[in-house]
Write a protein that holds these residues in place. Structure first.
Motif, mmCIF file in Angstrom:
data_model
loop_
_atom_site.group_PDB
_atom_site.id
_atom_site.type_symbol
_atom_site.label_atom_id
_atom_site.label_comp_id
_atom_site.label_asym_id
_atom_site.label_seq_id
_atom_site.Cartn_x
_atom_site.Cartn_y
_atom_site.Cartn_z
ATOM 1 N N LYS A 870 0.659 -1.263 -0.111
ATOM 2 C CA LYS A 870 0.012 0.048 -0.105
ATOM 3 C C LYS A 870 1.185 1.395 -0.089
ATOM 4 O O LYS A 870 0.512 2.289 -0.628
ATOM 5 N N GLU A 871 1.927 1.096 0.811
ATOM 6 C CA GLU A 871 2.984 2.338 0.614
ATOM 7 C C GLU A 871 3.423 2.390 -0.879
ATOM 8 O O GLU A 871 3.528 3.550 -1.217
ATOM 9 N N ILE A 872 3.738 1.462 -1.267
ATOM 10 C CA ILE A 872 4.468 1.375 -2.652
ATOM 11 C C ILE A 872 3.247 2.192 -3.579
ATOM 12 O O ILE A 872 3.622 2.999 -4.450
ATOM 13 N N ASP A 873 2.019 1.876 -3.443
ATOM 14 C CA ASP A 873 1.049 2.365 -4.262
ATOM 15 C C ASP A 873 0.946 3.939 -4.291
ATOM 16 O O ASP A 873 0.720 4.666 -5.113
ATOM 17 N N ARG A 874 1.217 4.243 -2.903
ATOM 18 C CA ARG A 874 1.157 5.877 -2.626
ATOM 19 C C ARG A 874 2.322 6.341 -3.473
ATOM 20 O O ARG A 874 2.182 7.622 -3.645
ATOM 21 N N VAL A 875 3.456 5.802 -3.637
ATOM 22 C CA VAL A 875 4.351 6.153 -4.391
ATOM 23 C C VAL A 875 4.146 6.402 -5.981
ATOM 24 O O VAL A 875 4.427 7.249 -6.628
ATOM 25 N N GLY A 876 3.517 5.027 -6.228
ATOM 26 C CA GLY A 876 3.008 5.032 -7.639
ATOM 27 C C GLY A 876 1.952 5.955 -8.065
ATOM 28 O O GLY A 876 2.090 6.455 -9.139
ATOM 29 N N SER A 877 1.233 6.534 -7.246
ATOM 30 C CA SER A 877 0.072 7.462 -7.446
ATOM 31 C C SER A 877 0.853 8.855 -7.498
ATOM 32 O O SER A 877 -0.129 9.696 -7.730
ATOM 33 N N GLY A 878 1.911 8.855 -7.118
ATOM 34 C CA GLY A 878 2.455 10.410 -6.741
ATOM 35 C C GLY A 878 2.406 11.184 -5.661
ATOM 36 O O GLY A 878 2.780 12.254 -5.634
ATOM 37 N N GLU A 879 1.780 10.337 -4.580
ATOM 38 C CA GLU A 879 1.390 11.180 -3.344
ATOM 39 C C GLU A 879 2.839 11.348 -2.653
ATOM 40 O O GLU A 879 3.066 12.409 -1.920
ATOM 41 N N TRP A 880 3.652 10.461 -2.861
ATOM 42 C CA TRP A 880 4.879 10.431 -1.961
ATOM 43 C C TRP A 880 5.887 10.533 -3.510
ATOM 44 O O TRP A 880 5.778 9.576 -4.282
ATOM 45 N N ASP A 884 11.928 10.152 -1.880
ATOM 46 C CA ASP A 884 11.853 10.779 -0.700
ATOM 47 C C ASP A 884 10.351 10.212 -0.342
ATOM 48 O O ASP A 884 9.148 10.791 -0.241
ATOM 49 N N ASN A 885 10.335 9.076 0.394
ATOM 50 C CA ASN A 885 9.180 8.267 0.904
ATOM 51 C C ASN A 885 9.413 7.399 1.737
ATOM 52 O O ASN A 885 10.635 7.094 2.307
ATOM 53 N N PRO A 886 8.543 6.478 2.515
ATOM 54 C CA PRO A 886 9.231 5.692 3.825
ATOM 55 C C PRO A 886 10.002 4.550 3.333
ATOM 56 O O PRO A 886 10.804 4.161 4.208
ATOM 57 N N LEU A 887 9.796 4.327 2.148
ATOM 58 C CA LEU A 887 10.577 2.837 1.740
ATOM 59 C C LEU A 887 11.943 3.396 1.326
ATOM 60 O O LEU A 887 13.007 2.832 1.632
ATOM 61 N N ARG A 888 11.969 4.347 0.469
ATOM 62 C CA ARG A 888 13.567 5.005 0.120
ATOM 63 C C ARG A 888 14.147 5.632 1.600
ATOM 64 O O ARG A 888 15.444 5.621 1.597
ATOM 65 N N GLY A 889 13.549 5.967 2.402
ATOM 66 C CA GLY A 889 14.109 6.465 3.645
ATOM 67 C C GLY A 889 14.545 5.440 4.580
ATOM 68 O O GLY A 889 15.228 5.827 5.803
ATOM 69 N N ALA A 890 14.056 4.071 4.589
ATOM 70 C CA ALA A 890 14.073 3.133 5.273
ATOM 71 C C ALA A 890 15.632 2.579 5.146
ATOM 72 O O ALA A 890 16.238 2.764 4.416
ATOM 73 N N PRO A 891 15.901 1.993 6.438
ATOM 74 C CA PRO A 891 15.084 2.097 7.811
ATOM 75 C C PRO A 891 15.412 3.250 8.653
ATOM 76 O O PRO A 891 16.428 4.174 8.360
ATOM 77 N N HIS A 892 14.546 3.712 9.397
ATOM 78 C CA HIS A 892 14.476 4.452 10.230
ATOM 79 C C HIS A 892 14.937 4.417 11.693
ATOM 80 O O HIS A 892 14.566 3.419 12.301
ATOM 81 N N THR A 893 16.138 5.179 12.135
ATOM 82 C CA THR A 893 16.636 5.224 13.647
ATOM 83 C C THR A 893 15.869 6.049 14.506
ATOM 84 O O THR A 893 15.166 6.930 13.989
ATOM 85 N N ALA A 894 15.924 5.717 15.675
ATOM 86 C CA ALA A 894 15.411 6.792 16.604
ATOM 87 C C ALA A 894 15.961 8.042 16.259
ATOM 88 O O ALA A 894 15.093 9.026 16.519
ATOM 89 N N GLU A 895 17.183 8.196 16.387
ATOM 90 C CA GLU A 895 17.792 9.342 16.404
ATOM 91 C C GLU A 895 17.217 10.397 14.959
ATOM 92 O O GLU A 895 17.198 11.614 15.185
ATOM 93 N N CYS A 896 17.033 9.565 13.815
ATOM 94 C CA CYS A 896 16.582 10.446 12.694
ATOM 95 C C CYS A 896 15.145 11.069 12.909
ATOM 96 O O CYS A 896 14.902 11.892 12.374
ATOM 97 N N LEU A 897 14.517 10.552 13.955
ATOM 98 C CA LEU A 897 13.157 11.254 14.349
ATOM 99 C C LEU A 897 13.232 12.435 15.019
ATOM 100 O O LEU A 897 12.207 13.107 15.204
ATOM 101 N N VAL A 898 14.368 12.684 15.554
ATOM 102 C CA VAL A 898 14.268 13.842 16.731
ATOM 103 C C VAL A 898 14.951 15.120 15.998
ATOM 104 O O VAL A 898 15.904 15.010 15.079
#
Length: 949
Positions: A870-880, A884-898
């Motif tokens: 479903k996240e991929i579909d949001r990239v495919g639709s142009g929403e992300w 720069d989307n959660p898949l290309r930004g993965a994985p996410h560390t705790a530090e990167c959220l601060v």
């Protein structure tokens, strides 16, 4: 009598209970596991259910409970006799710090980990391996070291072939000093002959031989105990255009000049005496180190330093493309050769003791050897060498056996070199009482002037520093070490935290009841060359396993010597080679290998002296029989073998397997069935019965030996009777025959065989078959649930997969720009280890659930994959945006959220994509790692402490 609780273990090992199984079967569309077997497995090879099958093949076992299996193993253990071993020859007693036993060897966070192909969730074991590489490079005096090899003798074989690759000399000759361990010489002979390398034994203390040669190899200290300044010999070799390999005892190099400082090009050896018990031969971490100019020639795995998406220091397997593809038909080395768990043990042993602690241990060992030599000499015994480190060789004309027996009555086992010489090696566990007992055994009086400090000869005294990095200073107290090990384990995803759905890797439960006996001293304390009467229990266990494995596979004979799957492949192919040569058909050197095969297959074939000819596969993944027949016709007179993985690497039971075997046999070739996927056959079909002549079996996959971060492993080889005489032999185990020597120890990594013995004994015949069919059911369940989101690439004739399935992401990637790497890294945010990426088909994920996983875990994985779609579909639709989307930004560390957040998706989606509390959060230690940067800037030892800030 059947144990009253015997039926319980299979239920604890298999994660799917009756209710869950009903759900799986309903989704798959079958009524029972037996029906599933008839739908998935070709009728021509399918064994009938229950006791008619494995039992008919000489394996009929009623299961016992966990406590029952320990009683039986205790009985076997008590048949072993652990004496004070002073045999030496590369194996020594060691004192393992209890903090390392409890928190590494007995800790599932370490032993259930897989090879760190997903480095962002493997930073702990990668750091430990970087420490190992640094330790080895420092102690050997070399620039770079790899992340371990299988044992010292096979490391010598790798050194020999590595120098051949690196040499500019046209000569095929390789000079081996006359004072090298016999098992090392035997491995060199095995490895050299198929590759056309000519070995020449020569006493290099007398200078170099005449004629051309591309390299030479020495041992430091030598097998006889002698320590030598090799500098002049190495210079002379270099002057003649040859390269130099040296085997080094790492404990000795803390006090005597290491080979690297004498001019060696490559140094190899074992880290066994750094806290790893002898274990009747293994597993132990071998090592290889080299000059920096040879870095890209090093065999095996190499941990390197790189940076992540935020610019932070991060570790990864360097040159990973080489690791994954294993040079295929251009290989003269097999990269799937590592002992990670034992390398971690050795590195932490060095960290716990530090440079000063290791130096003190070495001085104490050498002091005991000095006292022994001096006392024997004072008593009239002729000592062969005066410049020694830990080993004393004594000349006792005609009395060697008498002295050996005298020492035995005092609880000490020494080594009989020949009828006139005995040898005694001191180690970390040697005491003054042991030395006194040896004086008594020789019939000499204890001198009164023992105990003076030992010093190396002036020309061999080490003066350079080593282990100066903080990693070897910070953790000297148990509290500090305990916390360090915990901090490293917290950075990793192992089987104790999550399902690891790696295709072809079979990450199933490593039960505690199976693991516990490996630390028992009756197994762990045995020298591999101990007298047969001392090892009756472990030999009985080995005999049981050989019989059980033969019964399960339909073969006639089994050797447990190969200590990795890659070594089992080599042993099997050398058996085929030996068979053809024994019949005068030396021209048979062509090995057919399907294009979908593991890279190790091609590497092993080349190492066995064969030419690889690739056979095409059809669009459905099966071997193309038309192309096979064409290749057989072209190469009929030269055909040696075909190597085929069954079920196929594509996760399918190919229905033409019997026809394929018949076609190869008709042309005079042999059929090698790669046993990597045997966990889809046990109790269901037997390769030795449907056409195989030889198979290797991965005990670390099908039979529950843990992967330990990329080793230990055991890869026994099973053959039909006509190949039995070509199974592995050993120069120090005449009962094994005269076949090619594959591992340093006669029975390989024997100390972990109780794991497999216990698994088979507790599961029993019916439990083993149920495990296989449950794994097949779980894989088909995942295939059914995920197919509409990620199409399953290959299925069998009835739409079934085997124990694994391949999810095709290529159309999705083409349409959206989201790659297989993006999906793999995003799974870490969901708390899962990724499946196997881009093998055997680029742009795909190969998923294998194993029978140990529960329905809850299977469903959680499915839900994560569906959410990712479903996240991929949001990239495919142009929403992300694609970049720069959660898949290309993965994985996410705790530090990167601060702090500042400039992404089009929320922090919540980044950190808790399945929702807070949906699954225990395993935070990745680093962001996505820049692999190309690490390969361009190869750093493979601990970086300076400033780099961490």
């Amino acid at each position: 009598m059947l144990d009253s609780t015997a039926q319980g273990f299979a239920d604890r090992h298999i994660g799917i209970d009756e209710t869950a199984l009903a759900r799986l079967l309903h989704v798959i569309g079958v009524e029972s596991l037996d029906e599933l077997a008839t739908r998935a497995v070709p009728a021509a090879i399918l064994d009938q259910p229950a006791g008619d099958t494995i039992a008919a093949a000489a394996l009929s076992l009623a299961p016992v409970s966990e406590h029952g299996v320990h009683r039986e193993l205790r009985e076997l253990a008590q048949r072993n006799t652990v004496t004070t071993s002073m045999i030496g020859l590369g194996y020594y007693n060691t004192l393992t710090p209890p903090v390392l036993v409890r928190n590494i060897l007995e800790n599932p966070a370490w032993y259930t980990a897989y090879t760190p192909y997903q480095p962002e969730i493997s930073q702990g074991r990668l750091e430990a391996l970087l420490n190992f590489q640094t330790m080895v490079a420092d102690l050997t005096g070399m620039d770079i070291a790899n992340a371990s090899l299988l044992d010292e003798a096979t490391a010598a074989g790798e050194a020999m072939t590595m120098l051949r690759r690196a040499s500019k000399s046209a000569s095929p000759r390789f000079i081996v000093d006359s004072d090298v361990f016999p098992q090392t010489v035997a491995i060199l002979q095995t490895r050299a002959e198929p590759l056309g390398i000519e070995l020449l034994r020569h006493d290099l203390t007398d200078g170099l031989p005449d004629g051309e040669f591309y390299g030479l190899l020495v041992q430091h200290p030598a097998a006889s105990g002698r320590i030598t300044d090799w500098s002049a010999v190495f210079r002379a070799a270099h002057d003649r255009g040859a390269l130099v390999a040296a085997g080094a005892d790492l404990l000795a190099t803390t006090v005597i000049t290491p080979p690297g400082e004498m001019g060696a090009d490559v140094v190899f050896g074992t880290t066994q005496r750094f806290g790893v018990p002898m274990g009747f031969g293994g597993p132990h971490a071998g090592y290889i180190a080299a000059r920096s100019s040879f870095a890209r020639q090093l065999p095996g795995r190499l941990v390197g330093v790189s940076k992540d998406a935020d610019g932070r220091l991060a570790y990864r397997l360097a040159l990973q493309t080489r690791e994954q593809h294993i040079r295929r038909e251009k290989a003269t080395s097999n990269i799937c050769t590592a002992q990670v768990l034992l390398a971690v043990m050795a590195a932490m042993y060095a960290s716990y003791h530090g440079a000063e602690g290791l130096k003190a241990i070495a001085a104490r060992v050498a002091g005991h050897a000095k006292d022994l030599a001096a006392g024997l000499a004072a008593g009239g015994i002729d000592i062969v060498h005066t410049d020694i480190f830990d080993t004393v060789r004594a000349r006792v004309p005609g009395r060697a056996q008498e002295v050996w027996e005298s020492a035995r009555t005092r609880g000490i086992t020494i080594w009989v070199v020949d009828s006139d010489h005995v040898s005694m090696s001191c180690d970390e566990a040697t005491t003054g009482e042991d030395i006194a007992a040896l004086f008594d055994a020789f019939g000499v009086r204890i001198p009164g002037d023992l105990g003076t400090p030992w010093r190396a000869p002036a020309q061999l005294r080490r003066s350079s520093e080593y282990l100066t990095h903080p990693a070897f200073h910070r953790y000297r107290t148990e509290t500090a070490m305990l916390r360090y090990l915990r901090s490293l384990a917290d950075k990793d995803v192992a089987l104790d935290r999550s399902m690891i759905p790696l295709g072809s890797c079979t990450m199933k439960l490593n039960a505690t009841a199976e693991m516990e006996p490996i630390t028992w001293p009756e197994f762990a304390g045995l020298h591999p060359f101990a007298p047969a009467e001392d090892t009756a229990g472990i030999r009985a266990l080995i005999s049981d396993l050989e019989s059980w494995l033969a019964g399960m596979t339909g073969y006639d004979r089994v050797s447990l010597q190969p200590n990795a799957g890659s070594q089992g492949e080599l042993a099997g192919l050398l058996a085929i080679r030996g068979y053809h040569h024994s019949r005068g058909e030396t021209q048979r050197d062509v090995c057919l290998i399907p294009s979908s095969a593991h890279g190790t297959n091609a590497a092993s074939a080349v190492m066995a002296g064969m030419r690889v000819v690739v056979v095409a596969c059809r669009d459905n993944g099966d071997v193309d029989l038309d192309d096979l027949r064409s290749k057989i016709a072209v190469h009929a007179d030269r055909l040696a073998a075909i190597m085929i993985t069954y079920p196929s690497t594509h996760g399918v039971y190919e229905h033409d397997i019997v026809e394929l075997c018949d076609a190869v046999h008709a042309a005079g070739g042999q059929v090698y069935v790669d046993g990597a996927n045997l966990n889809a056959l046990v109790g269901v079909a037997r390769p030795g019965s449907f056409g195989g002549d030889v198979s290797h079996l991965n005990l670390h996959k099908t039979f529950c030996i843990p992967h330990g971060g990329g080793g230990p492993g055991v890869g026994p080889v099973a053959v039909r009777e006509h190949l039995a005489e070509f199974l592995p032999g050993h120069p120090l185990a005449p009962e094994l025959g005269s076949g090619p020597v594959i591992s340093a120890a006669p029975y390989g990594s024997a100390s972990i065989l109780p794991i497999t013995w216990a698994y088979i004994r507790m599961m029993g015949t019916a439990g083993l078959r149920r495990a296989t069919l449950t794994a097949i059911a779980s894989a088909n369940y995942l295939a059914r649930r995920l197919d509409e989101y990620f199409p399953v690439l290959y299925t069998g004739d009835n739409g079934m997969v085997a124990h694994e399935c391949i999810l095709d992401l290529r159309p999705i990637s083409k349409a959206t720009g989201v790659t297989v790497d993006d999906v793999a890294k995003r799974l870490a945010d969901y708390g899962f280890h990724a499946p196997t990426m881009s093998f055997p088909v680029p742009g795909t994920l190969m998923v294998e659930p194993t029978e140990s996983e529960s329905l809850e875990e299977l469903d959680a994985f499915c839900e994560a994959m569906i959410a990712i779609r479903k996240e991929i579909d949001r990239v495919g639709s142009g929403e992300w945006p694609v970049d720069d989307n959660p898949l290309r930004g993965a994985p996410h560390t705790a530090e990167c959220l601060v702090g500042e957040w400039n992404h089009p998706y929320s922090r919540e989606i980044a950190a808790y994509p399945a929702g807070i509390g949906a699954r225990p959060k395993v935070w990745p230690a680093v962001r996505r790692i820049d692999g190309a940067f690490g390969d361009r800037n190869l750093v493979c030892s601990c970086p300076p402490i400033e780099a961490y800030s």
